[in-house]
Design a protein around this motif. Structure first.
Motif, PDB file in Angstrom:
ATOM      1  N   ARG A   1     -15.351  15.141  39.699  1.00 42.69           N
ATOM      2  CA  ARG A   1     -15.911  15.888  38.596  1.00 42.69           C
ATOM      3  C   ARG A   1     -17.163  15.877  38.167  1.00 42.69           C
ATOM      4  NH1 ARG A   1     -11.078  15.209  34.340  1.00 42.69           N
ATOM      5  NH2 ARG A   1      -9.600  16.839  34.992  1.00 42.69           N
ATOM      6  N   THR A   2     -18.032  16.892  37.864  1.00 45.33           N
ATOM      7  CA  THR A   2     -19.339  16.837  37.292  1.00 45.33           C
ATOM      8  C   THR A   2     -19.256  17.526  35.996  1.00 45.33           C
ATOM      9  OG1 THR A   2     -20.233  16.612  39.357  1.00 45.33           O
ATOM     10  CG2 THR A   2     -21.630  17.355  37.520  1.00 45.33           C
ATOM     11  N   PRO A   3     -19.385  16.918  34.865  1.00 48.83           N
ATOM     12  CA  PRO A   3     -19.610  17.443  33.522  1.00 48.83           C
ATOM     13  C   PRO A   3     -20.878  18.293  33.483  1.00 48.83           C
ATOM     14  CG  PRO A   3     -19.664  15.253  32.957  1.00 48.83           C
ATOM     15  CD  PRO A   3     -19.750  15.368  34.672  1.00 48.83           C
ATOM     16  N   LEU A   4     -20.923  19.423  33.056  1.00 53.33           N
ATOM     17  CA  LEU A   4     -22.215  20.012  33.034  1.00 53.33           C
ATOM     18  C   LEU A   4     -22.632  19.873  31.461  1.00 53.33           C
ATOM     19  CD1 LEU A   4     -21.529  23.418  34.541  1.00 53.33           C
ATOM     20  CD2 LEU A   4     -22.815  21.781  35.517  1.00 53.33           C
TER      21      LEU A   4
ATOM     22  N   ILE B   1     -25.159  16.262  44.598  1.00 51.58           N
ATOM     23  CA  ILE B   1     -23.743  16.021  44.444  1.00 51.58           C
ATOM     24  C   ILE B   1     -22.886  16.299  45.764  1.00 51.58           C
ATOM     25  CG2 ILE B   1     -21.753  15.568  43.257  1.00 51.58           C
ATOM     26  CD1 ILE B   1     -23.413  15.396  40.810  1.00 51.58           C
ATOM     27  N   SER B   2     -22.840  17.878  45.893  1.00 47.10           N
ATOM     28  CA  SER B   2     -22.026  18.327  46.672  1.00 47.10           C
ATOM     29  C   SER B   2     -22.284  18.063  48.102  1.00 47.10           C
ATOM     30  CB  SER B   2     -22.164  20.043  46.733  1.00 47.10           C
ATOM     31  OG  SER B   2     -22.000  20.466  45.330  1.00 47.10           O
ATOM     32  N   ALA B   3     -23.506  17.839  48.424  1.00 50.67           N
ATOM     33  CA  ALA B   3     -24.098  17.336  49.820  1.00 50.67           C
ATOM     34  C   ALA B   3     -23.277  16.172  50.234  1.00 50.67           C
ATOM     35  CB  ALA B   3     -25.346  17.588  50.254  1.00 50.67           C
ATOM     36  N   PHE B   4     -23.563  15.239  49.061  1.00 52.16           N
ATOM     37  CA  PHE B   4     -23.180  13.755  49.364  1.00 52.16           C
ATOM     38  C   PHE B   4     -21.632  13.904  49.538  1.00 52.16           C
ATOM     39  CE2 PHE B   4     -21.298  10.029  46.921  1.00 52.16           C
ATOM     40  CZ  PHE B   4     -21.486   9.209  47.886  1.00 52.16           C
ATOM     41  N   LEU B   5     -20.811  14.445  48.696  1.00 51.01           N
ATOM     42  CA  LEU B   5     -19.274  14.496  48.989  1.00 51.01           C
ATOM     43  C   LEU B   5     -19.004  14.854  50.046  1.00 51.01           C
ATOM     44  CD1 LEU B   5     -18.405  15.810  45.251  1.00 51.01           C
ATOM     45  CD2 LEU B   5     -18.438  13.477  46.016  1.00 51.01           C
ATOM     46  N   THR B   6     -19.383  16.264  50.475  1.00 50.69           N
ATOM     47  CA  THR B   6     -19.172  16.885  51.938  1.00 50.69           C
ATOM     48  C   THR B   6     -19.274  15.942  52.942  1.00 50.69           C
ATOM     49  OG1 THR B   6     -20.834  18.299  51.726  1.00 50.69           O
ATOM     50  CG2 THR B   6     -18.676  19.134  51.036  1.00 50.69           C
ATOM     51  N   SER B   7     -20.462  15.032  52.924  1.00 52.97           N
ATOM     52  CA  SER B   7     -20.894  14.129  54.143  1.00 52.97           C
ATOM     53  C   SER B   7     -20.020  13.245  54.293  1.00 52.97           C
ATOM     54  CB  SER B   7     -22.304  13.510  53.697  1.00 52.97           C
ATOM     55  OG  SER B   7     -22.158  12.648  52.703  1.00 52.97           O
ATOM     56  N   ILE B   8     -19.038  12.833  53.210  1.00 53.56           N
ATOM     57  CA  ILE B   8     -18.077  11.717  53.366  1.00 53.56           C
ATOM     58  C   ILE B   8     -16.776  12.290  53.907  1.00 53.56           C
ATOM     59  CG2 ILE B   8     -16.845   9.977  52.162  1.00 53.56           C
ATOM     60  CD1 ILE B   8     -19.173   9.930  50.245  1.00 53.56           C
ATOM     61  N   TYR B   9     -16.610  13.567  53.073  1.00 49.33           N
ATOM     62  CA  TYR B   9     -15.040  13.900  53.433  1.00 49.33           C
ATOM     63  C   TYR B   9     -15.188  15.782  52.999  1.00 49.33           C
ATOM     64  CZ  TYR B   9     -10.230  15.220  53.072  1.00 49.33           C
ATOM     65  OH  TYR B   9      -8.833  15.612  53.360  1.00 49.33           O
ATOM     66  N   PRO B  10     -15.553  16.317  54.363  1.00 53.13           N
ATOM     67  CA  PRO B  10     -15.672  17.805  54.057  1.00 53.13           C
ATOM     68  C   PRO B  10     -14.656  18.685  53.158  1.00 53.13           C
ATOM     69  CG  PRO B  10     -16.023  17.061  56.481  1.00 53.13           C
ATOM     70  CD  PRO B  10     -15.244  16.043  55.698  1.00 53.13           C
ATOM     71  N   ASP B  11     -13.407  18.030  53.182  1.00 50.87           N
ATOM     72  CA  ASP B  11     -12.270  18.622  52.395  1.00 50.87           C
ATOM     73  C   ASP B  11     -11.958  18.265  51.003  1.00 50.87           C
ATOM     74  OD1 ASP B  11     -11.420  20.447  54.620  1.00 50.87           O
ATOM     75  OD2 ASP B  11     -10.321  18.943  55.295  1.00 50.87           O
ATOM     76  N   VAL B  12     -13.117  17.430  50.541  1.00 55.09           N
ATOM     77  CA  VAL B  12     -13.289  16.944  49.037  1.00 55.09           C
ATOM     78  C   VAL B  12     -12.948  17.892  48.197  1.00 55.09           C
ATOM     79  CG1 VAL B  12     -15.624  17.190  49.027  1.00 55.09           C
ATOM     80  CG2 VAL B  12     -14.473  15.609  47.617  1.00 55.09           C
ATOM     81  N   HIS B  13     -11.962  17.704  47.129  1.00 49.73           N
ATOM     82  CA  HIS B  13     -11.727  18.603  45.891  1.00 49.73           C
ATOM     83  C   HIS B  13     -12.760  18.209  44.900  1.00 49.73           C
ATOM     84  CE1 HIS B  13      -7.876  18.427  48.067  1.00 49.73           C
ATOM     85  NE2 HIS B  13      -7.656  19.556  47.598  1.00 49.73           N
ATOM     86  N   TYR B  14     -13.511  19.175  44.402  1.00 47.71           N
ATOM     87  CA  TYR B  14     -14.582  19.053  43.460  1.00 47.71           C
ATOM     88  C   TYR B  14     -14.473  20.077  42.287  1.00 47.71           C
ATOM     89  CZ  TYR B  14     -19.550  18.735  41.902  1.00 47.71           C
ATOM     90  OH  TYR B  14     -20.653  18.508  41.312  1.00 47.71           O
ATOM     91  N   GLU B  15     -14.734  19.477  41.008  1.00 44.13           N
ATOM     92  CA  GLU B  15     -14.837  20.361  40.018  1.00 44.13           C
ATOM     93  C   GLU B  15     -15.770  20.170  39.016  1.00 44.13           C
ATOM     94  OE1 GLU B  15     -11.265  21.136  36.517  1.00 44.13           O
ATOM     95  OE2 GLU B  15     -11.309  19.291  37.186  1.00 44.13           O
ATOM     96  N   ILE B  16     -16.339  21.202  38.595  1.00 43.87           N
ATOM     97  CA  ILE B  16     -17.545  21.380  37.676  1.00 43.87           C
ATOM     98  C   ILE B  16     -17.219  21.804  36.440  1.00 43.87           C
ATOM     99  CG2 ILE B  16     -19.870  22.450  37.452  1.00 43.87           C
ATOM    100  CD1 ILE B  16     -19.887  23.004  40.446  1.00 43.87           C
ATOM    101  N   LEU B  17     -17.173  20.886  35.486  1.00 38.85           N
ATOM    102  CA  LEU B  17     -16.674  20.931  34.246  1.00 38.85           C
ATOM    103  C   LEU B  17     -17.767  21.980  33.262  1.00 38.85           C
ATOM    104  CD1 LEU B  17     -14.841  17.653  33.785  1.00 38.85           C
ATOM    105  CD2 LEU B  17     -13.785  19.716  34.304  1.00 38.85           C
TER     106      LEU B  17
END
Length: 313
Positions: A231-234, A248-264
């Motif tokens: 999660r990233t709080p705005l 953040i998005s590029a970092f996460l997908t470089s580790i696991y392309p199917d990562v679940h991501y939430e922008i709050l």
């Protein structure tokens, strides 16, 4: 108490600043959320300032105060004084705070938390167990739950022994050994990634983020990577930049392309709590929620940087 491996565990008391029932925003289904006190971060926008300090302290709710001065008369060391028509608190004074709080007839003075044993928390949790059969469970939040690691682990094990679904909300600013110990007893992990640039992270939260990013790597390569939601709080002017969401998005997908991501979206409700602790909020003029148009712009940035499983409420 024994763990599921049969080892005896020492159960530590936990300092809890809230137990929230019937929550639908802290995980799947109807949940009971236990908020543990203490946090190693000092985010400028903290949503739960009463959860920052590990030890309990006094809240002063001025709107309840009738200025009877019962609290002042109960003091021995000027913990509460009356100056220019206002009550002033010295929360670090050596006082019998129990007596002072008890002296207040309107509960304008209250403790911000209570000490619970794991068994006492479980008694509270089990009052709601009829709801858990429909997909709910327990979420441990804070503060930072891992700041009370022994008690946290004992509580998670106790929940699993009762067959209760478990989730945690964490900053991941934690020694990875505790994360590894807790992971077998967690069904869902909500992990913050607030700011990608380490110097900016230090500016806005008080700590660098290398430990956090290392723990994200660990979680997203673990067998429970599909149960992790990052999660990233705005926060206006701080985390809510397209550059930050992109990194953040590029970092996460470089580790696991199917990562679940939430922008709050920004939560404007925290400001009122700061007055209870004589603390200043980071914004003089409290911003409003971002519009759907602005939120869609952030969502698009995340998608352009590889995010496929974007959680949108």
């Amino acid at each position: 108490m024994k763990s599921s491996q049969g080892h005896l565990m020492t159960i530590s008391n936990l300092q809890v600043f809230d137990i929230k029932r019937f929550s639908t925003h802290d995980g799947q289904g109807i949940r009971t959320t236990v908020f543990l006190k203490g946090c190693p971060l000092r985010c400028k926008w903290c949503q739960n300032p009463e959860g920052l300090r590990p030890k309990r302290q006094i809240l002063y709710m001025e709107n309840k105060c009738i200025h009877c001065l019962s609290c002042v008369h109960a003091c021995q060391s000027d913990g509460v004084t009356y100056q220019d028509g206002q009550l002033c608190l010295n929360r670090d004074a050596e006082e019998d705070w129990e007596t002072i709080v008890d002296a207040c007839p309107t509960r304008a003075l209250q403790f911000d938390s209570s000490s619970y044993s794991v068994s006492e928390i479980m008694e509270e949790i089990k009052k709601d167990e009829s709801f858990f059969r429909y997909g709910g469970g327990v979420t441990i939040s804070g503060g930072e739950p891992f700041l009370q690691p022994d008690g946290l682990l004992s509580l998670l094990i106790a929940c699993k022994e009762e067959g209760i679904h478990t989730a945690i909300e964490t900053s991941l600013y934690v020694d990875q050994k505790w994360l590894r110990k807790a992971l077998p007893y967690l069904d869902q992990i909500y992990a913050d990634c607030k700011v990608f640039d380490s110097n900016q992270h230090k500016k806005w939260t008080g700590v660098h983020n290398s430990m956090i990013l290392d723990n994200i790597r660990y979680l997203l390569t673990s067998e429970k990577k599909d149960r992790v939601i990052v999660r990233t709080p705005l926060i206006p002017t701080m985390t809510a930049t397209k550059e930050n969401i992109s990194q953040i998005s590029a970092f996460l997908t470089s580790i696991y392309p199917d990562v679940h991501y939430e922008i709050l979206n920004y939560n404007p409700l925290a400001k009122s709590k700061y007055a209870y602790l004589d603390m200043e909020y980071c914004f003089d003029d409290n911003p409003k929620l971002y519009s759907s148009e602005v939120m869609n712009g952030f969502y698009q940035v995340a998608k352009e940087n590889g995010i496929q499983n974007l959680i949108i409420e």
